[in-house]
Design an enzyme around this catalytic site. Sequence first.
Site, PDB file in Angstrom:
ATOM      1  N   ASN A  95     -12.029 -72.967  39.014  1.00  0.00           N
ATOM      2  CA  ASN A  95     -10.926 -72.913  38.059  1.00  0.00           C
ATOM      3  C   ASN A  95     -10.422 -71.480  37.846  1.00  0.00           C
ATOM      4  O   ASN A  95      -9.689 -71.210  36.904  1.00  0.00           O
ATOM      5  CB  ASN A  95     -11.322 -73.541  36.721  1.00  0.00           C
ATOM      6  CG  ASN A  95     -11.338 -75.046  36.790  1.00  0.00           C
ATOM      7  OD1 ASN A  95     -10.752 -75.637  37.698  1.00  0.00           O
ATOM      8  ND2 ASN A  95     -12.009 -75.680  35.845  1.00  0.00           N
ATOM      9  N   ARG A 107     -13.740 -75.001  27.939  1.00  0.00           N
ATOM     10  CA  ARG A 107     -14.732 -76.060  28.131  1.00  0.00           C
ATOM     11  C   ARG A 107     -14.865 -76.565  29.574  1.00  0.00           C
ATOM     12  O   ARG A 107     -15.491 -77.589  29.800  1.00  0.00           O
ATOM     13  CB  ARG A 107     -14.473 -77.254  27.195  1.00  0.00           C
ATOM     14  CG  ARG A 107     -14.471 -76.873  25.738  1.00  0.00           C
ATOM     15  CD  ARG A 107     -14.522 -78.015  24.780  1.00  0.00           C
ATOM     16  NE  ARG A 107     -13.705 -79.146  25.137  1.00  0.00           N
ATOM     17  CZ  ARG A 107     -13.793 -80.338  24.560  1.00  0.00           C
ATOM     18  NH1 ARG A 107     -14.654 -80.545  23.594  1.00  0.00           N
ATOM     19  NH2 ARG A 107     -13.015 -81.332  24.936  1.00  0.00           N
ATOM     20  N   ASP A 108     -14.340 -75.822  30.543  1.00  0.00           N
ATOM     21  CA  ASP A 108     -14.607 -76.174  31.936  1.00  0.00           C
ATOM     22  C   ASP A 108     -14.436 -74.953  32.843  1.00  0.00           C
ATOM     23  O   ASP A 108     -13.836 -75.032  33.914  1.00  0.00           O
ATOM     24  CB  ASP A 108     -13.722 -77.322  32.413  1.00  0.00           C
ATOM     25  CG  ASP A 108     -14.255 -77.984  33.692  1.00  0.00           C
ATOM     26  OD1 ASP A 108     -15.464 -77.838  33.979  1.00  0.00           O
ATOM     27  OD2 ASP A 108     -13.468 -78.626  34.395  1.00  0.00           O
ATOM     28  N   LEU A 109     -14.998 -73.822  32.406  1.00  0.00           N
ATOM     29  CA  LEU A 109     -14.921 -72.615  33.225  1.00  0.00           C
ATOM     30  C   LEU A 109     -15.899 -72.733  34.385  1.00  0.00           C
ATOM     31  O   LEU A 109     -17.063 -73.069  34.205  1.00  0.00           O
ATOM     32  CB  LEU A 109     -15.257 -71.379  32.377  1.00  0.00           C
ATOM     33  CG  LEU A 109     -14.223 -71.030  31.316  1.00  0.00           C
ATOM     34  CD1 LEU A 109     -14.765 -69.961  30.395  1.00  0.00           C
ATOM     35  CD2 LEU A 109     -12.918 -70.594  31.958  1.00  0.00           C
TER      36      LEU A 109
END
Length: 171
Positions: free
Chosen positions: A18, A12-14
């Site tokens: 990251n 949920r935060d690619l």
Amino acid sequence: ISYLHNTWILHRDLKTSNLLLNNRGQLKIADFGMARYYGSPSPKLTQLVVTLWYRAPELLLGTERYGPAVDMWSVGCIFGELLTKEPLLQGKNEVDELSKIFELCGIPTEETWPGFKRLPNARSLKLPKNPISQGSVLRAKFPFLTSAGADLLTRLLSLNPEKRPTADEML
């Protein structure tokens, strides 16, 4: 991503910041602060996840039930960014982000994305009557891609989450 999804975890935060690449060419995913277990059927989850430029259209339209397709949209954004050397969809806010998505990926219709009009934020959308085709705009932006590359990018950036490939399919 395949490993995460096969163990029922959404990142949920690619995004590119990251992803960590070492001097041996090993890629690692970082920052699991937004990661959550999910199930089948999908539980209600917040749509206020994923950095704006990598956020899937269904999240921007307010869905509360989603799955691995949100991560796969982010993978498509990362793929595009690696090709252009800049973020693909640089919206200033959620409305601008949706506008940029529709410019690149086409306008959703009931034929291309059944049920999208029932999403909470879709009711207030004012969409043009003559939708453009997704493939033609993406192909024009990435003329150097092979047909296989263009097909993969088009599928990853499908407005309809059901049409996006899974991580296993992508591999």
